[in-house]
Design an enzyme around this catalytic site. Structure first.
Site, PDB file in Angstrom:
ATOM      1  N   LYS A  84       0.701  -1.569   0.094  1.00 57.52           N
ATOM      2  CA  LYS A  84      -0.450  -0.443   0.085  1.00 57.52           C
ATOM      3  C   LYS A  84       1.536   1.337  -0.046  1.00 57.52           C
ATOM      4  CE  LYS A  84      -3.594   2.992   0.586  1.00 57.52           C
ATOM      5  NZ  LYS A  84      -4.328   3.215  -0.666  1.00 57.52           N
ATOM      6  N   CYS A 117      -2.583   9.931  -6.897  1.00 57.01           N
ATOM      7  CA  CYS A 117      -4.623   9.366  -5.854  1.00 57.01           C
ATOM      8  C   CYS A 117      -4.697   9.976  -6.056  1.00 57.01           C
ATOM      9  CB  CYS A 117      -3.012   9.737  -4.159  1.00 57.01           C
ATOM     10  SG  CYS A 117      -4.527   9.647  -2.909  1.00 57.01           S
TER      11      CYS A 117
END
Ligand code: RRO
Length: 313
Positions: A43, A130
């Site tokens: 992650k 992101c």
């Protein structure tokens, strides 16, 4: 049959998770390491651990998924400690991937300096895409900022590095971004992150389906495969051959995987479908891709990789 070359590395098969799915904790990452996946990625980590956005923040849809997780993660030290211990168990010519994402240029530099000075010997993925942190636009939609960050990074970073990109939708943007990327010793680009800021509506309740950002979130799955393929193809045909391509977006079957490889991808990341199906997805994809290759008479991925045909007179 499914062995894939990725620069100096060789993986048993091209399949791995997309960062964010099944890789938040040590248990999840170990689950991938022990699955049939050819590799895995952690992650995206920030310097300090983050809770992320309020739930519900990920929803499966019939044709994909929508998420606004907000970069929840345990902080870089958690992943770096794990990675340094884990790399000893892995084949040296098939290292796994360590993803980082930052809220600022300074944080990017701090994260990468930490990796540079650590004992980690794998591949680092810098997430420039992101879409879900409120108030923070995606870095990779700002071409000047992307170039400035990469210039800073490569002034000190000497380990293998790739970037995770958002989808682009204009040929001029493919040209501009490829011109920037070609100036740096990148090991790969990963296309694509989710299609940012989509909106899905529940037809019964007339409400959005995720809580953060009034329902706006990153789209994944079947919805985005054609966009992902276009991005893989556009970068494969524009980037210098040393920069490999990881294809991500809408891979749920062997045929989807085959198409990404045909566009030029060397590795393939599974996000939405891994979330829906769990790590058994890798066994199914390996079987389905092998079957398609056998039907077409291919012995290895390099027989057809990048060889998408155009329509000619
Ligand atoms: O955590 C997220 O909300 C997230 C990230 Br960092 C990303 O890169 N892509 C995405 O769809 N969600």
């Amino acid at each position: 049959m499914l062995t894939t070359n990725f620069g100096p590395y060789t993986y048993q098969n091209p399949f791995m998770n997309a960062s964010g799915v099944h890789c938040m904790t040590i248990e999840e990452m170990d689950g991938l390491a022990h699955s049939s996946a050819g590799s895995f990625v952690t992650k995206s980590a920030t310097i300090v651990a983050r809770e992320g956005n309020p739930e519900p923040r990920y929803i499966d849809l019939a044709l994909g998924s929508i998420n606004s997780m907000g970069l929840p993660n345990r902080g870089i030290d958690y992943y770096l400690d794990y990675a340094i211990k884990k790399q000893a168990e892995m084949p040296q010519d098939a290292p796994f991937f360590f993803s980082v994402a930052a809220m600022s240029v300074e944080e990017n530099i701090t994260l990468l300096k930490k990796i540079q000075s650590s004992a980690f010997e794998g591949i680092t993925e810098l997430n420039l895409s992101c879409p879900n942190v409120p108030g923070k636009p995606q870095v990779a939609y700002d071409f000047e900022l992307t170039a400035a960050i990469l210039k800073d990074v490569f002034s000190f970073f000497t380990k293998p590095l790739g970037v995770k990109l958002p989808p682009y939708f204009d040929l001029a943007h493919f040209d501009q971004m490829a011109d920037i990327l070609n100036q740096f010793p990148l090991c790969y680009v990963n296309s694509v992150n989710s299609v940012g800021n989509a909106l899905f509506i529940d037809p019964v309740s007339d409400t959005v389906v995720i809580k953060p950002k009034e329902g706006f979130g990153g789209l994944g799955g079947a919805y985005i495969k054609p966009t992902a393929l276009a991005n893989v193809r556009a970068f494969y045909t524009r980037l210098k051959p040393e920069i490999k391509i990881i294809g991500t977006g809408g891979i749920a079957t062997g045929q989807d995987a085959y198409e990404h490889l045909l566009c030029g991808a060397s590795l393939l990341q599974i996000g939405t479908q891994l979330q829906k199906e769990g790590p058994a997805v890798f066994d199914r994809l390996i079987h389905e891709l092998s079957t398609i290759m056998a039907e077409k008479g291919y012995q290895s991925i390099s027989d057809f990789q990048g060889k998408l045909k155009s329509i000619t007179d």
